[in-house]
Enzyme design. Structure first.
Site, short mmCIF file in Angstrom:
data_model
loop_
_atom_site.label_atom_id
_atom_site.label_comp_id
_atom_site.label_asym_id
_atom_site.label_seq_id
_atom_site.Cartn_x
_atom_site.Cartn_y
_atom_site.Cartn_z
N GLU A 1 -3.08 -0.95 -14.91
CA GLU A 1 -1.71 -1.24 -14.49
C GLU A 1 -0.67 -0.94 -15.58
OE1 GLU A 1 -0.66 -1.95 -11.54
OE2 GLU A 1 -2.56 -2.41 -10.56
N HIS B 1 0.92 5.19 -11.04
CA HIS B 1 -0.51 5.39 -10.78
C HIS B 1 -0.80 6.86 -10.50
CE1 HIS B 1 -1.70 1.23 -10.88
NE2 HIS B 1 -0.93 0.88 -9.87
N HIS C 1 6.39 2.12 -9.46
CA HIS C 1 5.10 1.57 -9.88
C HIS C 1 3.95 2.44 -9.36
CE1 HIS C 1 2.34 -1.75 -10.99
NE2 HIS C 1 1.65 -1.30 -9.95
N GLU C 2 3.99 2.74 -8.06
CA GLU C 2 2.93 3.55 -7.46
C GLU C 2 2.96 4.99 -7.99
OE1 GLU C 2 0.52 2.08 -6.00
OE2 GLU C 2 1.59 0.16 -5.94
#
Length: 179
Positions: A40, A15, A11-12
């Site tokens: 997101e 980003h 997930h990170e």
């Protein structure tokens, strides 16, 4: 335990990819510097590739996310005026049928409350949009996947999110269909 950590890492990483792969004219519109309800999406698209399979607790996790979104909405709206966040959280737990231990302040560790400021619901919306995009991307070959991902990340915050999604999907956005 380890599966959750892998999912968080992906997930990170999403980003980070969004930040380094965006190609915008102005740096203040690059990567995740766009509308909160879209930042997101990319990270959820990447997170899906951690390989987590839907499990029996997924419904509970979604239920918790809905409760967190409602808590966020209430403390940043007129519903929260004249009440402490602790009172709001305790009442919300009762409404949602979630056990609450008096004297605890779990929500003080929920960093998204300050960074989202009343729009945490967008985290769930982004997750659903990412599911739709992933279905589209995964149906393509390697080069098609790269091209679709490029279309998703390069605009950063320089285009309207709906335009980005439609460009990736190759068609007009018709919303999320709930079965």
């Amino acid at each position: 335990e380890g599966e959750g950590e892998l999912e968080t890492m992906f997930h990170e990483y999403g980003h980070a990819l969004h930040a380094v792969m965006s190609r915008t004219k102005y740096q203040h519109l690059s990567g995740t510097r766009g509308p909160t309800d879209f930042v997101e999406v990319v990270s959820h698209v990447v997170e899906k590739h951690a390989g987590k399979k839907p499990g029996r607790w997924e419904g509970i996790e979604n239920y918790n996310q809905i409760m967190y979104a409602e808590f966020d909405r209430r403390i940043f709206s007129a519903d929260g005026e004249g009440r402490t966040s602790l009172e709001i959280f305790a009442d919300l737990n009762a409404e949602f049928g979630v056990p609450y231990m008096e004297g605890t302040h779990w929500f003080t560790n929920f960093g998204h409350l300050s960074s989202y400021g009343g729009v945490y619901y967008s985290y769930l919306w982004a997750k659903e949009v990412a599911d739709v995009i992933n279905e589209r991307i995964m149906g393509q070959g390697g080069e098609g996947r790269r091209e679709s991902f490029r279309k998703l990340v390069e605009p950063g915050g320089s285009e309207e999110p709906i335009k980005i999604v439609e460009n990736v999907m190759g068609k007009k956005w018709e919303g999320i269909k709930i079965d």
